[in-house]
Scaffold this active site. Sequence first.
Site, PDB file in Angstrom:
ATOM      1  N   HIS A  66       0.825  -1.211   0.000  1.00 23.55           N
ATOM      2  CA  HIS A  66       0.000   0.000   0.000  1.00 23.55           C
ATOM      3  C   HIS A  66       0.856   1.257   0.000  1.00 23.55           C
ATOM      4  O   HIS A  66       1.900   1.306   0.658  1.00 23.55           O
ATOM      5  CB  HIS A  66      -0.964   0.011   1.188  1.00 23.55           C
ATOM      6  N   ASP A  68      -0.615   4.248   0.829  1.00 16.16           N
ATOM      7  CA  ASP A  68      -1.142   5.183   1.825  1.00 16.16           C
ATOM      8  C   ASP A  68      -0.421   4.992   3.166  1.00 16.16           C
ATOM      9  O   ASP A  68       0.122   3.924   3.444  1.00 16.16           O
ATOM     10  CB  ASP A  68      -2.662   5.026   1.997  1.00 16.16           C
ATOM     11  N   ASP A  99       6.324   1.496   7.125  1.00 21.38           N
ATOM     12  CA  ASP A  99       4.978   0.982   6.797  1.00 21.38           C
ATOM     13  C   ASP A  99       4.337   1.852   5.729  1.00 21.38           C
ATOM     14  O   ASP A  99       3.642   2.778   6.049  1.00 21.38           O
ATOM     15  CB  ASP A  99       4.144   0.955   8.079  1.00 21.38           C
ATOM     16  N   GLU A 133      -5.212   0.761   2.475  1.00 20.38           N
ATOM     17  CA  GLU A 133      -4.952  -0.317   3.421  1.00 20.38           C
ATOM     18  C   GLU A 133      -5.127   0.190   4.846  1.00 20.38           C
ATOM     19  O   GLU A 133      -5.649  -0.510   5.696  1.00 20.38           O
ATOM     20  CB  GLU A 133      -3.532  -0.867   3.250  1.00 20.38           C
ATOM     21  N   GLU A 134      -4.687   1.425   5.089  1.00 19.07           N
ATOM     22  CA  GLU A 134      -4.719   1.982   6.450  1.00 19.07           C
ATOM     23  C   GLU A 134      -6.090   2.543   6.807  1.00 19.07           C
ATOM     24  O   GLU A 134      -6.337   2.865   7.958  1.00 19.07           O
ATOM     25  CB  GLU A 134      -3.654   3.085   6.596  1.00 19.07           C
ATOM     26  N   GLU A 162       4.495  -5.783   4.250  1.00 21.51           N
ATOM     27  CA  GLU A 162       4.276  -5.238   5.596  1.00 21.51           C
ATOM     28  C   GLU A 162       5.518  -5.458   6.462  1.00 21.51           C
ATOM     29  O   GLU A 162       6.193  -6.477   6.343  1.00 21.51           O
ATOM     30  CB  GLU A 162       3.073  -5.918   6.263  1.00 21.51           C
ATOM     31  N   HIS A 348       3.402   3.609  12.676  1.00 23.60           N
ATOM     32  CA  HIS A 348       2.259   4.425  13.108  1.00 23.60           C
ATOM     33  C   HIS A 348       2.641   5.427  14.212  1.00 23.60           C
ATOM     34  O   HIS A 348       1.783   6.151  14.707  1.00 23.60           O
ATOM     35  CB  HIS A 348       1.071   3.565  13.573  1.00 23.60           C
TER      36      HIS A 348
HETATM   37 ZN    ZN Z   1       1.131  -1.360   6.340  1.00 23.41          ZN
END
Ligand code: ZN
Length: 375
Positions: A66, A68, A99, A133-134, A162, A348
Site C-alpha cells: 500500500h 497510503d 509501513d 490499506e490503512e 508489511e 504508526h
Molecule cells: Zn502497512
Amino acid sequence: MTPTLQLAFDLIARRSVTPDDDGCQALMMERLAAAGFNNEELRFEEVENFWSRRGTEGPLVCFAGHTDVVPTGPEGRWSHPPFTPTIVDGLLYGRGAADMKGSLAAMVVACENFVRKHPNHKGSIAFLITSDEEGPAKNGTVKVVETLEARNEKIDMCIVGEPSSTNAVGDVVKNGRRGSLGAVLHVHGIQGHVAYPHLAKNPVHIAAPALAELAAEHWDEGNEFFPATSFQISNIKAGTGATNVIPGELEVVFNFRFSTELTADILKERTHAILDKHGLSYDIDWNLSGEPFLTARGPLVEASVQAIKEVTGRDTELSTAGGTSDGRFIAPTGAQVLELGPCNATIHKLDEHIVAEDLDTLTVIYERILELLLA
Ligand SMILES: [Zn+2]
C-alpha cells in the site's frame, strides 16, 4: 544514495495520507513500465489501486502493498518533518519509512535488478498496490482481488511488504494471520428510577454474568502456528448521565482474534449460546475483518527462508502474530501469502524510522526470492 533509498525518499516525500495516493502509484508504474510490466489502473470510488504484470505464464509471483500512510499526529513533535525523508546516524526517518514505502521501493528495485539479469524469466511477476490499506480497506485490495478472480487470473505466490521484522530485517516472516471478528452488542432493559427497581429492568445487572462468562471462556488451545483465540471487550457504555436512573440499554463492543482452529461462524454460535443461556434480550452487529489464514511450508516459504539465510545469515522465524493485513483478502483465493518487510518497532508512531541499509538488504532478499522461484 542507493537506488532503493532514492526511490524510498521519492515515495516518502509524497503526502499520501490514507486514502490519498499523491502520485506514489504513478511513480511506481513508470518504473515498472520501463522494466517491461503492463500497468492497469484500477480505481474504485476515491481509491487508487493498480495491477501490474510482467509475463503471461505461471507461476505468478506477486508483490503486494500500500502507498497510503497513517496520519502523522502533531507534525511539530517529529524530530524531522514527516514528509521530508531524512537519514541521521544511519536511520531513515519519515512517515511510511517502515509501513510501507521502504518495502515498495525495495520491491521495485529488486524487480528491476532481477529483470535486467533474467529478461526471459519463467512465470510472471506482478504488483498489487492499493492506497486504501490503512483506512476502511473497502475499495482497495479486496476489489482488485475480485477483479482478478472474475477473469480467473490467479496469484500463486504473494509477498506482502508489511513490516514483519522485529529486531533485524528478515528475522521474522509472517506466514499467516489470526482472524478478526468484531461485534457491537446491545442488551435491552427497561429504564426506570433507581429507587423503584421493580418497575425497571437493569441491562447492566443482566449482562454482567454473561460478559464474565464470555471473558472467562476458553475458546481453543491455538495450534503450532497460532496462539489461543482471545476475546477482548473494548468498550462498555450505558446510563443517562444521571445517578438516579437505571439505564434502558447497555452497549458492549468486543473483538475476537482467532486461530485456524475456529471459524467466525463457530465463534458467533458459541457467543449466542452463552448470551441465550443467561436469558438476555439483545441484538448483535457482527463485523468480520478477516478469517484466519496460514501458508504452510511450500515453495514460497522455502524460498524466503533460504533467501534470508543467504543474504543475512539469519534463521527466520515463521509467525502469525500481529494485526490484520491485506494478505487476508489474497489468501482466500488459494495463493501462498507471506509478509516480509523491515522492522516494525516505530510503525504508526511519531518519528517513524528504520535502519536505512535494511532497505538495501531487503532489496537483495526480494531479488533472491525471485531468482529461486523464477530464474
Ligand atoms: Zn502497512
